[in-house]
Design an enzyme around this catalytic site. Structure first.
Site, PDB file in Angstrom:
ATOM      1  N   THR A  11      38.653 -15.495  17.784  1.00  0.00           N
ATOM      2  CA  THR A  11      39.982 -15.612  17.154  1.00  0.00           C
ATOM      3  C   THR A  11      39.882 -16.291  15.787  1.00  0.00           C
ATOM      4  OG1 THR A  11      40.946 -15.825  19.361  1.00  0.00           O
ATOM      5  CG2 THR A  11      42.320 -16.508  17.512  1.00  0.00           C
ATOM      6  N   VAL A  12      39.312 -17.488  15.757  1.00  0.00           N
ATOM      7  CA  VAL A  12      39.301 -18.270  14.508  1.00  0.00           C
ATOM      8  C   VAL A  12      38.262 -17.728  13.525  1.00  0.00           C
ATOM      9  CG1 VAL A  12      38.974 -20.573  13.509  1.00  0.00           C
ATOM     10  CG2 VAL A  12      40.111 -20.334  15.725  1.00  0.00           C
ATOM     11  N   LYS A 100      37.377 -29.193  18.180  1.00  0.00           N
ATOM     12  CA  LYS A 100      37.778 -30.598  18.427  1.00  0.00           C
ATOM     13  C   LYS A 100      36.956 -31.276  19.497  1.00  0.00           C
ATOM     14  CE  LYS A 100      40.314 -27.320  19.826  1.00  0.00           C
ATOM     15  NZ  LYS A 100      41.617 -26.783  20.061  1.00  0.00           N
ATOM     16  N   GLU A 124      39.294 -30.127   9.368  1.00  0.00           N
ATOM     17  CA  GLU A 124      40.755 -30.041   9.248  1.00  0.00           C
ATOM     18  C   GLU A 124      41.391 -29.240  10.395  1.00  0.00           C
ATOM     19  OE1 GLU A 124      43.032 -31.435   6.621  1.00  0.00           O
ATOM     20  OE2 GLU A 124      44.004 -30.997   8.530  1.00  0.00           O
ATOM     21  N   GLY A 129      45.980 -27.094  14.173  1.00  0.00           N
ATOM     22  CA  GLY A 129      45.791 -25.713  13.688  1.00  0.00           C
ATOM     23  C   GLY A 129      45.843 -25.652  12.170  1.00  0.00           C
ATOM     24  N   ILE A 131      48.027 -27.011  10.147  1.00  0.00           N
ATOM     25  CA  ILE A 131      48.697 -28.141   9.465  1.00  0.00           C
ATOM     26  C   ILE A 131      47.671 -29.027   8.761  1.00  0.00           C
ATOM     27  CG2 ILE A 131      50.160 -30.192   9.771  1.00  0.00           C
ATOM     28  CD1 ILE A 131      51.094 -29.031  12.432  1.00  0.00           C
ATOM     29  N   GLU A 185      42.632 -22.382  24.915  1.00  0.00           N
ATOM     30  CA  GLU A 185      41.182 -22.603  24.944  1.00  0.00           C
ATOM     31  C   GLU A 185      40.545 -21.601  25.916  1.00  0.00           C
ATOM     32  OE1 GLU A 185      39.579 -24.933  22.900  1.00  0.00           O
ATOM     33  OE2 GLU A 185      41.593 -24.885  22.108  1.00  0.00           O
ATOM     34  N   ASP A 196      42.995 -31.311  25.631  1.00  0.00           N
ATOM     35  CA  ASP A 196      42.896 -30.904  24.221  1.00  0.00           C
ATOM     36  C   ASP A 196      43.730 -31.861  23.349  1.00  0.00           C
ATOM     37  OD1 ASP A 196      42.235 -28.676  22.167  1.00  0.00           O
ATOM     38  OD2 ASP A 196      44.411 -28.860  22.021  1.00  0.00           O
ATOM     39  N   LYS A 200      42.610 -34.582  20.375  1.00  0.00           N
ATOM     40  CA  LYS A 200      43.242 -34.573  19.050  1.00  0.00           C
ATOM     41  C   LYS A 200      43.832 -35.937  18.691  1.00  0.00           C
ATOM     42  CE  LYS A 200      44.153 -29.606  19.076  1.00  0.00           C
ATOM     43  NZ  LYS A 200      45.057 -28.563  19.562  1.00  0.00           N
TER      44      LYS A 200
HETATM   45  P1  NDP Z   1      36.921 -17.538  20.773  1.00  0.00           P
HETATM   46  O1  NDP Z   1      36.417 -17.624  22.165  1.00  0.00           O
HETATM   47  O2  NDP Z   1      37.976 -16.537  20.452  1.00  0.00           O
HETATM   48  O3  NDP Z   1      35.719 -17.309  19.759  1.00  0.00           O
HETATM   49  C1  NDP Z   1      34.467 -17.930  19.881  1.00  0.00           C
HETATM   50  C2  NDP Z   1      33.431 -16.927  19.435  1.00  0.00           C
HETATM   51  O4  NDP Z   1      32.173 -17.570  19.322  1.00  0.00           O
HETATM   52  C3  NDP Z   1      33.272 -15.779  20.449  1.00  0.00           C
HETATM   53  O5  NDP Z   1      33.153 -14.547  19.783  1.00  0.00           O
HETATM   54  C4  NDP Z   1      32.002 -16.182  21.164  1.00  0.00           C
HETATM   55  O6  NDP Z   1      31.303 -15.092  21.704  1.00  0.00           O
HETATM   56  C5  NDP Z   1      31.206 -16.803  20.027  1.00  0.00           C
HETATM   57  N1  NDP Z   1      30.146 -17.666  20.513  1.00  0.00           N
HETATM   58  C6  NDP Z   1      30.184 -18.527  21.548  1.00  0.00           C
HETATM   59  N2  NDP Z   1      28.989 -19.147  21.691  1.00  0.00           N
HETATM   60  C7  NDP Z   1      28.185 -18.633  20.730  1.00  0.00           C
HETATM   61  C8  NDP Z   1      26.815 -18.843  20.388  1.00  0.00           C
HETATM   62  N3  NDP Z   1      26.053 -19.682  21.046  1.00  0.00           N
HETATM   63  N4  NDP Z   1      26.314 -18.130  19.360  1.00  0.00           N
HETATM   64  C9  NDP Z   1      27.065 -17.264  18.687  1.00  0.00           C
HETATM   65  N5  NDP Z   1      28.368 -17.014  18.974  1.00  0.00           N
HETATM   66  C10 NDP Z   1      28.918 -17.693  19.983  1.00  0.00           C
HETATM   67  O7  NDP Z   1      37.443 -19.006  20.407  1.00  0.00           O
HETATM   68  P2  NDP Z   1      38.477 -19.417  19.277  1.00  0.00           P
HETATM   69  O8  NDP Z   1      38.199 -18.681  18.047  1.00  0.00           O
HETATM   70  O9  NDP Z   1      39.843 -19.391  19.850  1.00  0.00           O
HETATM   71  O10 NDP Z   1      38.127 -20.959  19.113  1.00  0.00           O
HETATM   72  C11 NDP Z   1      36.945 -21.370  18.456  1.00  0.00           C
HETATM   73  C12 NDP Z   1      37.014 -22.872  18.240  1.00  0.00           C
HETATM   74  O11 NDP Z   1      38.143 -23.196  17.442  1.00  0.00           O
HETATM   75  C13 NDP Z   1      37.189 -23.685  19.533  1.00  0.00           C
HETATM   76  O12 NDP Z   1      36.541 -24.918  19.390  1.00  0.00           O
HETATM   77  C14 NDP Z   1      38.697 -23.905  19.600  1.00  0.00           C
HETATM   78  O13 NDP Z   1      39.034 -25.053  20.335  1.00  0.00           O
HETATM   79  C15 NDP Z   1      38.991 -24.097  18.136  1.00  0.00           C
HETATM   80  N6  NDP Z   1      40.353 -23.812  17.743  1.00  0.00           N
HETATM   81  C16 NDP Z   1      40.968 -22.678  18.168  1.00  0.00           C
HETATM   82  C17 NDP Z   1      42.250 -22.384  17.774  1.00  0.00           C
HETATM   83  C18 NDP Z   1      42.956 -21.155  18.198  1.00  0.00           C
HETATM   84  O14 NDP Z   1      44.136 -21.021  17.879  1.00  0.00           O
HETATM   85  N7  NDP Z   1      42.307 -20.241  18.899  1.00  0.00           N
HETATM   86  C19 NDP Z   1      42.969 -23.295  16.880  1.00  0.00           C
HETATM   87  C20 NDP Z   1      42.214 -24.464  16.473  1.00  0.00           C
HETATM   88  C21 NDP Z   1      40.962 -24.700  16.904  1.00  0.00           C
HETATM   89  P3  NDP Z   1      31.643 -14.662  23.226  1.00  0.00           P
HETATM   90  O15 NDP Z   1      33.072 -14.281  23.247  1.00  0.00           O
HETATM   91  O16 NDP Z   1      30.712 -13.552  23.490  1.00  0.00           O
HETATM   92  O17 NDP Z   1      31.380 -15.884  24.062  1.00  0.00           O
HETATM   93  N1  HSE Z   2      44.251 -24.403  22.356  1.00  0.00           N
HETATM   94  C1  HSE Z   2      44.647 -25.135  21.211  1.00  0.00           C
HETATM   95  C2  HSE Z   2      46.147 -25.235  21.182  1.00  0.00           C
HETATM   96  C3  HSE Z   2      44.171 -24.458  19.967  1.00  0.00           C
HETATM   97  O1  HSE Z   2      46.804 -24.483  21.911  1.00  0.00           O
HETATM   98  O2  HSE Z   2      46.683 -26.089  20.480  1.00  0.00           O
HETATM   99  C4  HSE Z   2      44.458 -25.249  18.709  1.00  0.00           C
HETATM  100  O3  HSE Z   2      43.690 -26.420  18.655  1.00  0.00           O
END
Ligand code: NDP
Ligand code: HSE
Length: 405
Positions: A11-12, A100, A124, A129, A131, A185, A196, A200
């Site tokens: 996602t991110v 986080k 940040e 998110g 903000i 998450e 979570d 934070k």
């Molecule tokens: P996702 O699960 O959507 O994305 C994580 C990605 O990283 C997946 O594609 C995953 O692959 C890949 N990945 C995991 N382990 C490895 C590795 N060892 N090597 C290479 N790639 C890897 O998570 P998000 O994007 O939602 O979240 C990512 C981080 O950001 C987390 O720490 C989350 O707490 C934080 N965050 C998320 C927010 C949100 O709104 N989603 C907002 C703020 C922070 P695979 O799917 O195959 O495991």
């Molecule tokens: N799972 C977290 C939330 C993502 O819902 O706030 C953003 O840190």
């Protein structure tokens, strides 16, 4: 040319890639140099996706490339994120992250490592998110002593509570929607049990008070016990229910907790609905200041990660100071914390009132015409310790929610 590697294309990470590609020209202008995503690391293949041309599966490709200046992590979890962060900084590259879990656990160590290398470890996106809250705490509120932080810090739980409140939807259905929207998450227990939000508020408190607040020391309750009936009572009282992360400093003592609170329309956080987060900060000089915006989601979070990338691109070889030291801040027991409590007990008011008043002292009963077989009330402002002592004397407590006085 500034070369960036993005770790994780979920996602991110995919949001970060999109923004860096789509807004390339304006971002380059802000940096004063060209910028390129040279690698994206993920476990999976993405056939037909624009990322294909830069996709790699081995972190060594990134760490061994001397052209890489900045590594932006959006994989989540501690392993291998912690190892990758350390290796990146040790190799003399800058690191930023939305993770986080990593920041709450290893923030001071990674900040010190970054400082020793004249590089940066920025985070940040780890709170609120999209903000901007970390940078304001680090760089804008520096004239002040921060005395209190109260925040709706988790988008998923605020989304769930808002839908339960305004649309009467069931907890499980809304959680599923939050997962589909990419807010939750990987293991949503972290969201709904408050872990979570706990990480934070630990990060914010560490930055605000300058000492390390260990998230494991923070009293934490989630939202899994909040029911539709609680919202009916809240509505009757003109209140709403929000999950707060709170910390405050009184006479050099620091308290922190995460728990659901009933709040009134007078609270600036009352109107923070859906996936939005709100963070109310109080400083001795500035008074109250509030930060509001999307607390989760692909592009809002990417906006914060890209802001870190831009900051690091502007400070490739200059460490940006932060107040967060590795010295531990000992938190006070929350037992002396004072607030009102909303309580539901089994039985009818006529038969329970005397026992309840004997235990809790003065109370204000709350009735709902359609509800039989239980009795609800709000206490006066009492301490957590007094609540616990009174609750011991009353059988059949079904619910208790703190009320923001
Ligand atoms: P996702 O699960 O959507 O994305 C994580 C990605 O990283 C997946 O594609 C995953 O692959 C890949 N990945 C995991 N382990 C490895 C590795 N060892 N090597 C290479 N790639 C890897 O998570 P998000 O994007 O939602 O979240 C990512 C981080 O950001 C987390 O720490 C989350 O707490 C934080 N965050 C998320 C927010 C949100 O709104 N989603 C907002 C703020 C922070 P695979 O799917 O195959 O495991
Ligand atoms: N799972 C977290 C939330 C993502 O819902 O706030 C953003 O840190």
């Amino acid at each position: 040319m500034v070369n960036v590697a993005v770790l994780g294309y979920g996602t991110v990470g995919s949001g970060v890639f999109d923004v860096l590609v789509k807004n390339h020209d304006s971002i380059a202008k802000k940096i004063g140099d060209d910028i390129k995503v040279k690698y994206v690391l993920d476990l999976r293949e993405f056939p037909g996706d624009p990322v294909e041309s830069v996709l790699v599966h081995d972190f060594d490709t990134i760490i061994n490339d001397p052209e890489i200046d900045i590594v932006a992590e959006a994989m989540g979890g501690l392993d291998p994120a912690y190892t990758f962060a350390k290796r990146t900084l040790e190799a003399g590259k800058n690191y930023c992250t939305s993770n986080k879990e990593l920041v709450a656990m290893y923030g001071p160590e990674l900040l010190e490592l970054a400082k020793s290398k004249g590089k940066n470890f920025l985070f940040e996106a780890s709170v609120g998110g999209g903000i901007p809250i970390i940078r304001p705490l680090n760089q804008s509120l520096t004239a002040d002593d921060i005395t209190e932080i109260t925040g709706i810090l988790n988008g998923t739980t605020n989304f769930i509570l808002t839908k339960m409140d305004k649309e009467g939807l069931a907890f499980e259905d809304v959680l599923k929607e939050a997962q589909e929207l990419g807010y939750a998450e990987k293991d949503p227990t972290a969201d709904v049990e408050g872990y979570d939000a706990c990480r934070k508020i630990a990060i914010l408190s560490s930055l605000a008070y300058g000492l390390h607040v260990n998230f494991e020391d923070i009293y934490t309750e989630g939202i899994t016990k909040i029911t539709a009936l609680d919202f009916k009572y809240a509505s009757k009282l003109g209140l709403s229910i929000k999950l707060f992360g709170k910390s405050k400093k009184i006479d050099g003592k620091c308290y922190a907790m995460v728990a659901p609170f009933m709040i009134s329309t007078e609270s600036p956080l009352y109107c923070v609905n859906g996936v939005m987060n709100g963070i109310l900060v109080n400083g001795e000089v500035i008074g109250d200041i509030m930060f509001y915006g999307s607390g989760a989601g692909k592009y809002p979070t990417a906006s914060a990660v890209v802001a870190d990338i831009v900051d690091e691109a502007k400070h490739l070889n200059k460490h940006i100071m932060s107040l967060w030291s590795s010295k531990k801040l000992e938190l006070e027991d929350i037992k002396s914390n004072r607030c009102k409590f909303f309580v539901r007990v089994s039985g009818d008011a006529a038969s329970r009132l005397d026992a309840v008043e004997e235990a809790f002292g003065k109370i204000t009963p709350v009735t709902l015409d359609e509800v039989n077989g239980e009795f609800a009330f709000i206490t006066e402002v009492i301490s957590e310790a007094d609540y616990e002592a009174a609750a011991q004397k009353v059988d059949g407590i079904l619910q208790r929610i703190r009320v923001e006085a």
